[in-house]
Write an enzyme that holds these catalytic residues in place. Structure first.
Site, PDB file in Angstrom:
ATOM      1  N   ASN A   1     -33.678 -29.183 -19.146  1.00 24.97           N
ATOM      2  CA  ASN A   1     -34.249 -30.488 -20.214  1.00 24.97           C
ATOM      3  C   ASN A   1     -32.984 -30.603 -21.000  1.00 24.97           C
ATOM      4  OD1 ASN A   1     -35.471 -32.172 -21.637  1.00 24.97           O
ATOM      5  ND2 ASN A   1     -36.905 -30.703 -22.270  1.00 24.97           N
TER       6      ASN A   1
ATOM      7  N   LYS B   1     -32.785 -32.842 -23.217  1.00 21.14           N
ATOM      8  CA  LYS B   1     -33.427 -33.641 -24.529  1.00 21.14           C
ATOM      9  C   LYS B   1     -32.256 -34.637 -24.763  1.00 21.14           C
ATOM     10  CE  LYS B   1     -35.617 -29.158 -25.272  1.00 21.14           C
ATOM     11  NZ  LYS B   1     -36.030 -28.156 -26.404  1.00 21.14           N
TER      12      LYS B   1
ATOM     13  N   HIS C   1     -44.585 -32.276 -22.947  1.00 21.31           N
ATOM     14  CA  HIS C   1     -43.557 -31.536 -23.779  1.00 21.31           C
ATOM     15  C   HIS C   1     -43.840 -31.187 -25.243  1.00 21.31           C
ATOM     16  CE1 HIS C   1     -40.019 -29.586 -25.310  1.00 21.31           C
ATOM     17  NE2 HIS C   1     -39.673 -29.253 -24.205  1.00 21.31           N
TER      18      HIS C   1
ATOM     19  N   GLU D   1     -42.235 -31.174 -27.827  1.00 23.72           N
ATOM     20  CA  GLU D   1     -41.589 -32.117 -28.882  1.00 23.72           C
ATOM     21  C   GLU D   1     -42.127 -33.490 -28.709  1.00 23.72           C
ATOM     22  OE1 GLU D   1     -37.814 -31.239 -27.487  1.00 23.72           O
ATOM     23  OE2 GLU D   1     -37.763 -29.092 -28.118  1.00 23.72           O
TER      24      GLU D   1
ATOM     25  N   GLU E   1     -44.505 -23.300 -22.351  1.00 23.31           N
ATOM     26  CA  GLU E   1     -43.486 -23.216 -23.231  1.00 23.31           C
ATOM     27  C   GLU E   1     -44.131 -22.912 -24.712  1.00 23.31           C
ATOM     28  OE1 GLU E   1     -39.638 -25.302 -22.085  1.00 23.31           O
ATOM     29  OE2 GLU E   1     -40.879 -26.773 -22.736  1.00 23.31           O
TER      30      GLU E   1
ATOM     31  N   GLY F   1     -36.103 -23.196 -28.517  1.00 19.96           N
ATOM     32  CA  GLY F   1     -34.860 -23.542 -29.553  1.00 19.96           C
ATOM     33  C   GLY F   1     -34.647 -22.914 -30.540  1.00 19.96           C
TER      34      GLY F   1
ATOM     35  N   SER G   1     -35.931 -20.584 -24.899  1.00 18.56           N
ATOM     36  CA  SER G   1     -34.932 -19.519 -25.334  1.00 18.56           C
ATOM     37  C   SER G   1     -34.503 -18.839 -23.943  1.00 18.56           C
ATOM     38  CB  SER G   1     -35.130 -18.867 -26.381  1.00 18.56           C
ATOM     39  OG  SER G   1     -35.439 -19.682 -27.565  1.00 18.56           O
TER      40      SER G   1
HETATM   41  P1  13P Z   1     -34.824 -24.182 -25.219  1.00 20.33           P
HETATM   42  O1  13P Z   1     -34.263 -23.509 -23.843  1.00 20.33           O
HETATM   43  O2  13P Z   1     -33.533 -24.691 -26.034  1.00 20.33           O
HETATM   44  O3  13P Z   1     -35.152 -23.158 -26.111  1.00 20.33           O
HETATM   45  O4  13P Z   1     -35.740 -25.294 -25.123  1.00 20.33           O
HETATM   46  C1  13P Z   1     -36.698 -25.028 -24.160  1.00 20.33           C
HETATM   47  C2  13P Z   1     -37.422 -26.296 -23.864  1.00 20.33           C
HETATM   48  O5  13P Z   1     -38.095 -27.013 -24.466  1.00 20.33           O
HETATM   49  C3  13P Z   1     -37.235 -26.854 -22.579  1.00 20.33           C
HETATM   50  O6  13P Z   1     -38.166 -27.924 -21.999  1.00 20.33           O
END
Ligand code: 13P
Length: 254
Positions: free
Chosen positions: A8, A10, A97, A99, A173, A179, A218
């Protein structure tokens, strides 16, 4: 079941950067993916066509969009439709997701509409679920996963349910692990994935056994191997460590 390792990206990468990373992946994977795993890249909208072109013809390397709006077309300023994603070469859609849920206030109801719509339009859909730290600490892990899974999956009619085995994946997740560098420990991941599998079984019966449940939060090259081998962990959804081809490829082969 085939393990899925998804990237992803982002809100990262302008087109030349996306094209370069995608070309590196295509070159590394053109002879096949490690252990026949499926790699999926969820790219930003503006990068989709560039990435899809770069990886075209590479087996087990697919492309998807991180977001979309569940309508054919119309007055929805700023949104993009599944048909637009398909036109740009995407065959996967991400829904739910954290976010999107937490920064953009997407409700369970909207996530449910998007999930059904994406399936209806013939996409493969990856539905993300996961609890916040507050919810975990209050002992609400099961309730949160139950609500997020049930609202999105229960309304699917028989036709859409029949598509799930080929077209659906769940990504667990935990919001507190995204993150933050805080990866959920093996015991936490095992537990949450078992809870997820049980809820899926409750909703879908035996068909739930064949649905991939990915872990995200992570994931890095040095923890991917331990995570991917846990029971009920059928793949990984990778944010930060997917931005560079080298680390994503290490995770793909972990
Ligand atoms: P990270 O791997 O940066 O923690 O992000 C995870 C994520 O949200 C993948 O969709």
């Amino acid at each position: 079941m085939q393990k899925i390792i998804a990237a992803n990206w982002k809100m990262h990468k302008i087109r030349p950067q996306a094209g370069e990373t995608a070309a590196e992946l295509a070159l590394a994977l053109k002879g096949g993916t490690p252990l026949e795993r499926l790699a999926v890249v969820f790219a930003p909208f503006t990068d989709l066509a560039v990435v899809a072109d770069a990886v075209a013809g590479v087996k087990n390397l697919e492309v998807g969009a991180q977001n979309f709006y569940p309508e054919e077309q119309g007055a929805f300023t700023g949104e993009i439709s599944p048909a637009m994603v398909r036109d740009a070469g995407g065959e996967w859609l991400l829904t739910g997701h954290s976010e999107r849920r937490h920064i953009f206030d997407e409700s369970d109801a909207l996530v449910a509409r998007k999930t059904a719509y994406g399936l209806e339009k013939g996409f493969k859909v990856m539905l993300c679920v996961g609890e916040t730290l507050e919810e975990r600490e209050a002992g609400h892990l099961r309730d949160v996963l139950d609500r997020q899974l049930r609202t999105a999956i229960e309304p699917l009619d028989a036709t859409l349910r029949a598509r799930l085995p080929q077209s659906f994946a769940i990504a667990y997740e935990p919001v507190w692990a995204i993150g933050t560098g805080k990866v959920a420990g093996p015991a936490e991941v095992l537990d949450a994935h078992l809870v997820t599998r049980n809820i899926l079984t409750d909703i879908l019966g035996v068909a739930a056994q064949d649905l991939p449940i990915l872990y995200g939060g992570s994931v890095k090259p040095d923890n991917a191997g331990a995570l991917i081998n846990l029971d009920n962990v059928d793949g990984l959804l990778v944010g930060g460590a997917s931005l560079e081809a080298k680390s994503f490829l290490q995770i793909l082969g972990a």
